[in-house]
Design an enzyme around this catalytic site. Sequence first.
Site, PDB file in Angstrom:
ATOM      1  N   HIS A 133       2.387  18.110   3.581  1.00  0.00           N
ATOM      2  CA  HIS A 133       2.535  18.837   4.842  1.00  0.00           C
ATOM      3  C   HIS A 133       1.727  20.117   4.871  1.00  0.00           C
ATOM      4  CE1 HIS A 133       6.191  16.404   4.479  1.00  0.00           C
ATOM      5  NE2 HIS A 133       5.962  16.177   5.743  1.00  0.00           N
ATOM      6  N   HIS A 140       0.264  11.797   8.797  1.00  0.00           N
ATOM      7  CA  HIS A 140       0.097  11.184   7.476  1.00  0.00           C
ATOM      8  C   HIS A 140      -0.549   9.802   7.578  1.00  0.00           C
ATOM      9  CE1 HIS A 140       2.621  14.418   6.235  1.00  0.00           C
ATOM     10  NE2 HIS A 140       3.692  13.951   6.852  1.00  0.00           N
TER      11      HIS A 140
END
Lengths: 334, 207
Positions: free
Chosen positions: A220, A57
Amino acid sequence: MKKLINDPGDVVGEALRGMAAAHPDRLRVDLENRIVYRKGAPRSGKVGLISGGGSGHEPMHGGFVGVGMLDAACAGEVFTSPVPDQMMAATKAVDAGAGVLHIVKNYTGDVMNFEMAAELAAADAGTEVLSVVTNDDVAVQDSLYTAGRRGVGVTVLLEKIVGAAAEEGRSLQEVADLAKRVNDNGRSMGMALTSCTVPAAGKPTFDLAENEMEVGIGIHGEPGRQRLPLAPAKEIAALLVDPVVSDLPYTQGDSVIAFVNGMGGTPLIELYLMYNEVAQLLDRAGITVARSLVGNYITSLDMAGCSVTLLKVDDELVRLWDAPVNTPGLRWGS
Amino acid sequence: MGVESFVGWLRDVAGAMHENAGYLTELDSAIGDADHGANMDRGFQAVVAVLDESSFGSADELLKKAGMTLVSKVGGASGPLYGTFFLRFGTALAGVDPITPEAIGTALHAGVEGVLARGKAELGDKTMYDAWAPALDAYDAAVAGGADLGAALTAAAEAAAKGRDGTVPMVARKGRASYLGERSVGHQDPGATSSTLIVESAARTLR
């Protein structure tokens, strides 16, 4: 899978090694425990701020470690939360007697591991730990039959604002209360044009046809709630802004920080184009943009797409937002 | 039965996770975030490394160490859940001698209760508990009927597999898959699948 990697199993460790080499002036990296520390942490009398989560991320969270933001970030494997050992080591290391705040995104694994770490740190070193769990994703409608709303874009804004407050020397309880207030006043919604590819999996997490998009995705590569035909940016902006605005709800005259975030695979030209659409929609709704942020800040590897986050702000939150910050991922002020 | 049986079980589980890592990740890609196989494989390889380096005086010491290793290496939700399972399973065997089928039943229940305490799942949520619950019932019934350990674990493994298959039509209500809502229907739960591998491995190795 075409990626700039050596071995899928070495991605996280080697990336952290690169962060350490790239930012020796601002960061200290514990490669064994996979913790990124602010150089000079802990600072006497200051509440320690820790976040962390799965890798993939970037710049979240390691890139937000530094003056005015986090004291430490724990990096898990790609899309997998870190383990309690890491968080406990970080918690003990950044506690300067004022306690530690854990900033946790609402994913089952992150919540469980941070909970275990807080218990262990309290039992082991008597460290006072409070937690805030971010859950700003309006794509998850029904929290009664799910694990609850995911923590997404608001996490970035929260780490900045609460980081500034901690820098001012506020108490642990004050910092935790502020964190909760930021989370309560922020909402997000995301969409994807393509799937990401997790290095260990070696192929895209989901298949999306050339003429399709996935709306309501998390960070995700988990598929969203709806698959729709690809639409012009104008319509996509409305698909993201409308559910965000109607959820809080924001009312005419409210001020917001407007955040258009790239998922990692979308160029800035498209993100600015999206911001243009978002700004017009907000203007039409009578919502004032006090501050804005556009770029790749909480990403999903190579996924193309974006998310929109709005945070309702008052003068205090704007002042904390404007306070100086010096991290690899966010930097302004003196 | 001695420590060696449990060492054999853990080694066998590690082999099963390694062999099925791609399959578990594929299942997780459909309704999760595509990391379950890699996580379980990494965690149990770490357990094997501990087994290679150390020797253990008792089953509870061994199993608790395995649980802690999983918590420390796996991350995600699987780390705390499977770590807690083995921790509680081991703790229930502390000071127990001889380890009877009844004692294993008590340990299995303790492990699964630990999983429930951490994960707060209920039957039908489309989680690993949907494999564990029928496995425990089948085990208890077999032991009550006079079955030996091997037969009881075989019955548990068959029930776990049925429970695992039963997750296919369910709507996920916990974990990452819950965000898909109705779209999770038609996919087998990765956690119920890895749990079934653990029970099947027990049936192969615990004698």
